[in-house]
Design an enzyme around this catalytic site. Structure first.
Site, mmCIF file in Angstrom:
data_model
loop_
_atom_site.group_PDB
_atom_site.id
_atom_site.type_symbol
_atom_site.label_atom_id
_atom_site.label_comp_id
_atom_site.label_asym_id
_atom_site.label_seq_id
_atom_site.Cartn_x
_atom_site.Cartn_y
_atom_site.Cartn_z
ATOM 1 N N ARG A 160 -0.435 -63.766 -43.888
ATOM 2 C CA ARG A 160 -1.176 -63.407 -45.106
ATOM 3 C C ARG A 160 -2.175 -62.284 -44.839
ATOM 4 N NH1 ARG A 160 -2.169 -67.107 -49.267
ATOM 5 N NH2 ARG A 160 -4.397 -66.702 -49.235
ATOM 6 N N ARG A 201 -4.295 -53.494 -39.671
ATOM 7 C CA ARG A 201 -4.128 -52.039 -39.834
ATOM 8 C C ARG A 201 -4.906 -51.260 -38.789
ATOM 9 N NH1 ARG A 201 -7.534 -53.234 -44.669
ATOM 10 N NH2 ARG A 201 -5.880 -53.862 -46.082
ATOM 11 N N ARG A 234 -4.544 -80.538 -47.028
ATOM 12 C CA ARG A 234 -5.893 -80.401 -46.468
ATOM 13 C C ARG A 234 -6.876 -80.534 -47.614
ATOM 14 N NH1 ARG A 234 -7.389 -81.527 -41.690
ATOM 15 N NH2 ARG A 234 -8.941 -79.873 -41.398
ATOM 16 N N ARG A 274 -16.536 -71.437 -43.419
ATOM 17 C CA ARG A 274 -17.141 -70.195 -43.930
ATOM 18 C C ARG A 274 -18.335 -70.491 -44.813
ATOM 19 N NH1 ARG A 274 -11.576 -68.323 -47.134
ATOM 20 N NH2 ARG A 274 -11.337 -70.203 -48.346
ATOM 21 N N GLU A 331 -18.296 -74.315 -46.465
ATOM 22 C CA GLU A 331 -16.980 -74.900 -46.728
ATOM 23 C C GLU A 331 -16.514 -75.691 -45.508
ATOM 24 O OE1 GLU A 331 -14.721 -71.936 -48.952
ATOM 25 O OE2 GLU A 331 -12.920 -72.811 -48.100
ATOM 26 N N TYR A 374 1.472 -72.917 -51.361
ATOM 27 C CA TYR A 374 0.216 -72.235 -51.013
ATOM 28 C C TYR A 374 0.191 -70.953 -51.852
ATOM 29 C CZ TYR A 374 -3.299 -70.394 -47.620
ATOM 30 O OH TYR A 374 -4.413 -69.896 -46.987
ATOM 31 N N ASP A 400 -1.349 -68.030 -54.355
ATOM 32 C CA ASP A 400 -2.505 -67.310 -54.873
ATOM 33 C C ASP A 400 -2.429 -67.284 -56.397
ATOM 34 O OD1 ASP A 400 -4.028 -66.696 -52.636
ATOM 35 O OD2 ASP A 400 -2.764 -64.988 -52.107
HETATM 36 P P1 FAD Z 1 -5.265 -76.238 -60.336
HETATM 37 O O1 FAD Z 1 -6.283 -75.192 -60.584
HETATM 38 O O2 FAD Z 1 -5.528 -77.190 -59.243
HETATM 39 O O3 FAD Z 1 -5.052 -77.049 -61.693
HETATM 40 C C1 FAD Z 1 -4.417 -78.291 -61.738
HETATM 41 C C2 FAD Z 1 -5.212 -79.178 -62.683
HETATM 42 O O4 FAD Z 1 -4.481 -80.380 -62.900
HETATM 43 C C3 FAD Z 1 -6.569 -79.589 -62.114
HETATM 44 O O5 FAD Z 1 -7.608 -79.209 -62.996
HETATM 45 C C4 FAD Z 1 -6.455 -81.118 -61.989
HETATM 46 O O6 FAD Z 1 -7.667 -81.784 -62.280
HETATM 47 C C5 FAD Z 1 -5.394 -81.434 -63.019
HETATM 48 N N1 FAD Z 1 -4.701 -82.688 -62.752
HETATM 49 C C6 FAD Z 1 -4.068 -83.040 -61.609
HETATM 50 N N2 FAD Z 1 -3.566 -84.287 -61.722
HETATM 51 C C7 FAD Z 1 -3.886 -84.726 -62.978
HETATM 52 C C8 FAD Z 1 -3.679 -85.935 -63.671
HETATM 53 N N3 FAD Z 1 -3.027 -86.967 -63.107
HETATM 54 N N4 FAD Z 1 -4.153 -86.056 -64.940
HETATM 55 C C9 FAD Z 1 -4.833 -85.020 -65.517
HETATM 56 N N5 FAD Z 1 -5.075 -83.855 -64.887
HETATM 57 C C10 FAD Z 1 -4.609 -83.701 -63.628
HETATM 58 N N6 FAD Z 1 -6.122 -67.665 -54.972
HETATM 59 C C11 FAD Z 1 -6.356 -66.327 -55.091
HETATM 60 O O7 FAD Z 1 -5.567 -65.610 -55.707
HETATM 61 N N7 FAD Z 1 -7.494 -65.767 -54.536
HETATM 62 C C12 FAD Z 1 -8.414 -66.517 -53.863
HETATM 63 O O8 FAD Z 1 -9.429 -65.975 -53.383
HETATM 64 C C13 FAD Z 1 -8.171 -67.921 -53.717
HETATM 65 N N8 FAD Z 1 -9.050 -68.707 -53.055
HETATM 66 C C14 FAD Z 1 -8.807 -70.036 -52.910
HETATM 67 C C15 FAD Z 1 -9.734 -70.807 -52.223
HETATM 68 C C16 FAD Z 1 -9.513 -72.165 -52.066
HETATM 69 C C17 FAD Z 1 -10.524 -73.008 -51.316
HETATM 70 C C18 FAD Z 1 -8.313 -72.750 -52.574
HETATM 71 C C19 FAD Z 1 -8.023 -74.212 -52.375
HETATM 72 C C20 FAD Z 1 -7.390 -71.993 -53.288
HETATM 73 C C21 FAD Z 1 -7.632 -70.624 -53.469
HETATM 74 N N9 FAD Z 1 -6.755 -69.824 -54.198
HETATM 75 C C22 FAD Z 1 -6.988 -68.467 -54.318
HETATM 76 C C23 FAD Z 1 -5.578 -70.404 -54.892
HETATM 77 C C24 FAD Z 1 -5.889 -70.791 -56.367
HETATM 78 O O9 FAD Z 1 -6.925 -71.736 -56.396
HETATM 79 C C25 FAD Z 1 -4.650 -71.358 -57.041
HETATM 80 O O10 FAD Z 1 -3.595 -70.434 -56.976
HETATM 81 C C26 FAD Z 1 -4.819 -71.734 -58.522
HETATM 82 O O11 FAD Z 1 -6.081 -72.219 -58.834
HETATM 83 C C27 FAD Z 1 -3.800 -72.796 -58.854
HETATM 84 O O12 FAD Z 1 -3.791 -73.100 -60.236
HETATM 85 P P2 FAD Z 1 -3.033 -74.400 -60.717
HETATM 86 O O13 FAD Z 1 -3.140 -74.414 -62.218
HETATM 87 O O14 FAD Z 1 -1.694 -74.483 -60.111
HETATM 88 O O15 FAD Z 1 -3.830 -75.620 -60.062
HETATM 89 N N1 UDP Z 2 -7.639 -66.727 -40.429
HETATM 90 C C1 UDP Z 2 -8.200 -66.656 -39.175
HETATM 91 N N2 UDP Z 2 -9.467 -66.161 -39.033
HETATM 92 C C2 UDP Z 2 -10.187 -65.733 -40.099
HETATM 93 C C3 UDP Z 2 -9.617 -65.797 -41.374
HETATM 94 C C4 UDP Z 2 -8.331 -66.314 -41.513
HETATM 95 O O1 UDP Z 2 -7.583 -67.038 -38.202
HETATM 96 O O2 UDP Z 2 -11.350 -65.309 -39.905
HETATM 97 C C5 UDP Z 2 -6.286 -67.301 -40.550
HETATM 98 C C6 UDP Z 2 -6.335 -68.812 -40.776
HETATM 99 O O3 UDP Z 2 -5.227 -69.383 -40.130
HETATM 100 C C7 UDP Z 2 -6.173 -68.927 -42.283
HETATM 101 C C8 UDP Z 2 -5.192 -67.790 -42.545
HETATM 102 O O4 UDP Z 2 -5.580 -66.751 -41.651
HETATM 103 O O5 UDP Z 2 -5.667 -70.179 -42.668
HETATM 104 C C9 UDP Z 2 -5.199 -67.277 -43.972
HETATM 105 O O6 UDP Z 2 -6.514 -66.851 -44.286
HETATM 106 P P1 UDP Z 2 -6.992 -66.662 -45.774
HETATM 107 O O7 UDP Z 2 -8.340 -66.048 -45.749
HETATM 108 O O8 UDP Z 2 -5.929 -65.971 -46.535
HETATM 109 O O9 UDP Z 2 -7.105 -68.167 -46.250
HETATM 110 P P2 UDP Z 2 -7.616 -68.831 -47.629
HETATM 111 O O10 UDP Z 2 -8.531 -67.841 -48.295
HETATM 112 O O11 UDP Z 2 -6.371 -69.121 -48.392
HETATM 113 O O12 UDP Z 2 -8.322 -70.040 -47.164
#
Ligand code: FAD
Ligand code: UDP
Length: 368
Positions: free
Chosen positions: A172, A176, A249, A280, A300, A348, A350
């Site tokens: 991911r 560069r 996780r 982080r 986090e 996983y 985005d």
């Molecule tokens: P969700 O947003 O999880 O929506 C699912 C919903 O279903 C939830 O609100 C939940 O409460 C509801 N639900 C589940 N089960 C039930 C039930 N039984 N009854 C009623 N409701 C229910 N993506 C990026 O592009 N850029 C980022 O920087 C980025 N950062 C991230 C950082 C973290 C820590 C994480 C975990 C993910 C990150 N992502 C990021 C990914 C991003 O969060 C997801 O792609 C996106 O939010 C997924 O949307 P979704 O609708 O599939 O799921």
């Molecule tokens: N990663 C790492 N060091 C860093 C940042 C990321 O080794 O400082 C690795 C780690 O394995 C992580 C993966 O790169 O799970 C993807 O990172 P990203 O920032 O895309 O993760 P997310 O924002 O989805 O948590």
């Protein structure tokens, strides 16, 4: 007589895009969510004049022009470029791995010097086809960067040694040989001005929405409420874990409001050593240059998930992917249920991929 065309479970990004497109085509949608708020994991909430990303920092980035244009109907994005800092025991490095990182690590200046060091470190290891994340990391950037910036962070993040993790996770990150700290290679990037929650609220206009409502309770008394179900919760839970639970996780956030204007000078600082217990620190005001005499930070912590916890990251190793395939096969028998989103498809994902998947799904569905 059913009251709705679709019962959409989950008011996150997938559910909201589906609801928006279906209502536009004249369909009646009821969206339910067990949380008290809409927006799922992209929920943002204003505190101290700062939009706080409550379930983890979210930066929108994509190379899919259609998805970018789609999102721009609902908000204006700012010009934020993610440039996180890695903090290894007080030594600070730029991410992603680029000439700034290499120059600090080895006190060198040119791409040729950086490539020569990486090549010499790789040569000692003799890895032809990387089989896991450790081999992939070592063969991309060599031993020094792997040891200081990848190993500790990844093991904290995933709770498993890098040798037991799939190589794709590290792919991911861009690598560069230019002095460019942009964490993403995508064509478009930004943070929605005013936060993500307002986007989802706009998408849900025209749908009925019921919050604090768990599907598994709701459906007992409302089995006939809709023609079809769009389920964005966990697919294994939908089937009562009949093949066993998928592994995830979990993430825990410790938020602090500090009486200072600028705590770390950057939105994202990764702590890449193995000893610091969090992965982080996010300082939310830097996403939108919010003006406030205070600042809000989130530490986090990544932890092992157990049944009942909120799932965050799917652990896409062979064992779990095979288990997911069983649920996927099982789901094909249910013609009236559509699974979507990161929980429903165990991906996983985005945000841009979720929007793309939701648009494709709703298009296929409505053209039936
Ligand atoms: P969700 O947003 O999880 O929506 C699912 C919903 O279903 C939830 O609100 C939940 O409460 C509801 N639900 C589940 N089960 C039930 C039930 N039984 N009854 C009623 N409701 C229910 N993506 C990026 O592009 N850029 C980022 O920087 C980025 N950062 C991230 C950082 C973290 C820590 C994480 C975990 C993910 C990150 N992502 C990021 C990914 C991003 O969060 C997801 O792609 C996106 O939010 C997924 O949307 P979704 O609708 O599939 O799921
Ligand atoms: N990663 C790492 N060091 C860093 C940042 C990321 O080794 O400082 C690795 C780690 O394995 C992580 C993966 O790169 O799970 C993807 O990172 P990203 O920032 O895309 O993760 P997310 O924002 O989805 O948590």
């Amino acid at each position: 007589m059913k009251n709705y065309d679709y019962l959409i479970v989950g008011a996150g990004l997938f559910g909201a895009v589906f609801a928006r497109e279906a209502t536009k085509m004249g369909k009646k949608c009821l969206v339910i969510d067990k949380r008290p708020n809409v927006a799922g994991n992209i929920y943002t909430e204003k505190q101290e004049n700062i939009n706080v990303h409550k379930y983890g920092a979210h930066i929108f980035h994509t190379s899919d022009k259609e998805v970018w244009d789609y999102m721009n109907q609902f908000c204006e994005f700012n010009n934020y470029i993610n440039s996180p800092i890695a903090n290894y025991k007080g030594e600070l490095y730029n991410l992603p791995f680029n000439m700034n990182t290499f120059s600090k690590m080895w006190n060198i200046q040119t791409p040729a010097e950086a490539k020569a060091i990486i090549e010499s470190q790789k040569a000692e290891l003799n890895i032809s086809e990387p089989k896991n994340l450790e081999e992939q990391g070592l063969s991309l950037v060599g031993k020094d960067i792997y040891e200081k910036l990848i190993k500790g962070y990844t093991q904290k993040q995933w709770g498993r040694p890098c040798t037991e993790l799939p190589a794709f996770i590290i792919k991911r990150l861009p690598l560069r040989f230019t002095y460019d700290n942009n964490y993403f290679n995508d064509r478009y990037q930004g943070i929605p001005i005013g936060g993500y929650t307002a986007i989802i609220e706009k998408m849900l206009e025209g749908s009925d929405v019921k919050l604090s409502t768990d599907y598994f309770d709701f459906i007992k008394d409302n089995a006939d409420i809709a023609e079809k179900i769009v389920f964005t919760g966990e697919i294994d839970k939908f089937y009562n874990y009949e093949f066993g639970p998928l592994e995830w996780r979990a993430v825990r956030f410790e938020n602090e409001t500090l009486d200072e204007e600028n705590y770390q000078g950057v939105a994202v600082m990764n702590y890449t050593d193995a000893e610091t217990p969090f992965t982080r620190i996010i300082e939310h005001k830097h996403f939108e240059n919010s003006v406030s005499p205070k600042t809000i930070i989130s530490k986090e912590y990544s932890s092992e998930w157990k049944l009942g916890d909120d799932p965050y990251y799917p652990i896409n190793n062979d064992k779990n992917n095979e288990l997911y395939q069983k649920y996927l096969e099982r789901s094909k028998q249910d013609k009236n249920v559509i699974f979507g989103g990161r929980l429903g498809t165990y991906k996983y994902y985005d945000m841009d991929k979720v929007v793309r998947a939701a648009l494709d799904t709703v298009k296929a569905e409505l053209s039936k």
